[in-house]
Design a protein around this motif. Structure first.
Motif, PDB file in Angstrom:
ATOM      1  N   LEU A  39       7.483  42.959  27.330  1.00  0.00           N
ATOM      2  CA  LEU A  39       8.239  43.992  28.051  1.00  0.00           C
ATOM      3  C   LEU A  39       8.147  45.332  27.313  1.00  0.00           C
ATOM      4  CD1 LEU A  39      11.419  42.026  29.170  1.00  0.00           C
ATOM      5  CD2 LEU A  39       9.588  42.888  30.629  1.00  0.00           C
ATOM      6  N   SER A  40       8.291  45.297  26.008  1.00  0.00           N
ATOM      7  CA  SER A  40       8.189  46.527  25.213  1.00  0.00           C
ATOM      8  C   SER A  40       6.805  47.134  25.316  1.00  0.00           C
ATOM      9  CB  SER A  40       8.506  46.234  23.745  1.00  0.00           C
ATOM     10  OG  SER A  40       9.823  45.783  23.614  1.00  0.00           O
ATOM     11  N   ALA A  69      13.517  48.471  34.061  1.00  0.00           N
ATOM     12  CA  ALA A  69      13.689  49.283  32.853  1.00  0.00           C
ATOM     13  C   ALA A  69      14.386  50.579  33.229  1.00  0.00           C
ATOM     14  CB  ALA A  69      12.329  49.576  32.223  1.00  0.00           C
ATOM     15  N   ARG A  70      15.368  50.964  32.412  1.00  0.00           N
ATOM     16  CA  ARG A  70      16.115  52.194  32.650  1.00  0.00           C
ATOM     17  C   ARG A  70      16.147  53.042  31.374  1.00  0.00           C
ATOM     18  NH1 ARG A  70      18.976  51.562  37.441  1.00  0.00           N
ATOM     19  NH2 ARG A  70      19.188  49.399  38.101  1.00  0.00           N
ATOM     20  N   LEU A  71      16.190  54.332  31.584  1.00  0.00           N
ATOM     21  CA  LEU A  71      16.372  55.276  30.493  1.00  0.00           C
ATOM     22  C   LEU A  71      17.473  56.234  30.924  1.00  0.00           C
ATOM     23  CD1 LEU A  71      15.377  56.235  27.708  1.00  0.00           C
ATOM     24  CD2 LEU A  71      13.766  57.730  28.896  1.00  0.00           C
ATOM     25  N   VAL A  96       2.926  42.707  34.285  1.00  0.00           N
ATOM     26  CA  VAL A  96       2.378  44.021  34.628  1.00  0.00           C
ATOM     27  C   VAL A  96       3.531  45.019  34.689  1.00  0.00           C
ATOM     28  CG1 VAL A  96       1.048  45.343  36.311  1.00  0.00           C
ATOM     29  CG2 VAL A  96       0.577  42.900  35.999  1.00  0.00           C
ATOM     30  N   GLY A  97       3.390  46.102  33.944  1.00  0.00           N
ATOM     31  CA  GLY A  97       4.399  47.147  33.941  1.00  0.00           C
ATOM     32  C   GLY A  97       4.019  48.271  34.879  1.00  0.00           C
ATOM     33  N   ILE A 107      -0.551  46.237  30.924  1.00  0.00           N
ATOM     34  CA  ILE A 107      -0.583  44.823  31.287  1.00  0.00           C
ATOM     35  C   ILE A 107      -0.675  44.005  30.014  1.00  0.00           C
ATOM     36  CG2 ILE A 107      -1.859  43.014  32.512  1.00  0.00           C
ATOM     37  CD1 ILE A 107      -3.012  45.223  34.331  1.00  0.00           C
ATOM     38  N   SER A 108       0.070  42.905  29.987  1.00  0.00           N
ATOM     39  CA  SER A 108       0.002  41.983  28.859  1.00  0.00           C
ATOM     40  C   SER A 108      -0.250  40.575  29.384  1.00  0.00           C
ATOM     41  CB  SER A 108       1.316  42.023  28.064  1.00  0.00           C
ATOM     42  OG  SER A 108       1.258  41.146  26.962  1.00  0.00           O
TER      43      SER A 108
END
Length: 187
Positions: A39-40, A69-71, A96-97, A107-108
């Motif tokens: 995720l990171s 994900a929020r900022l 996939v982000g 992508i991881s």
């Protein structure tokens, strides 16, 4: 003779059960840590706990997770767990982000059993194959290998793996679009 065979089978199966119970929790914790690290890696900078905002989607009998994900309270992206059953050696699982505009952040690879030195290149750090997806928006970047009329450069001698990878990314994008539409409907 039958009694001896029964006793050996009972002892062996009990031992397997004990080992399974001993390793179950550490394996689950390792998987959770791998997901947190992924995720990171795949999401834009965030300050929330995406795991706390996990949504489950059911696809082909598999539960896939979507992480928000929020900022500063604003949604900055989504990470979608995805898969393909069509890898050269079976399942390929990815995360996939996506940024909010639909472009792929990163992508991881969560798991794969592809051939070392060939298809396994999808999970190598700094993979040129995976890097070609970063910053691309699937609306304009055709998520198919070039042999199939797409924009993706396949890994040499690993077209099957490359196709499975792009299939998984396509599935993630489809799920992203569903989530994005749901978010828009809720506003």
């Amino acid at each position: 003779m039958v009694l001896v065979l029964f006793v050996i089978t009972a002892v062996t199966s009990s031992a397997v059960g004990v080992v399974y119970n001993m390793t179950k929790d550490p394996i689950e914790k390792a998987d959770q840590l791998k997901t947190q690290n992924a995720l990171s890696e795949v999401l834009p900078k965030f300050d929330n706990q995406p795991n706390d905002e996990k949504i489950e989607k059911d696809v082909d009998g598999m539960k896939l997770n979507v992480y928000t994900a929020r900022l500063d309270g604003k949604v900055v992206g989504y990470a979608v767990e995805t898969f393909s059953k069509n890898g050269f050696n079976g399942h390929i699982r990815l995360i996939v982000g996506f940024k909010t505009d639909g472009s792929i952040h990163n992508i991881s690879v969560l798991s794969q059993n592809e051939t070392p030195g060939l298809g396994a290149k999808i999970s190598e750090k700094g993979s040129k194959f995976v890097a070609q997806f970063s910053g691309k928006n699937p609306d304009s970047f055709k998520l198919f290998v070039k042999k199939d009329g797409g924009d993706v450069d396949a890994i040499t001698a690993s077209t099957i793996t490359s196709r499975a990878f792009t299939e998984a990314v396509n599935l993630a994008y489809k799920i992203f679009n569903e989530i994005d539409k749901e978010e828009a409907d809720n506003e």
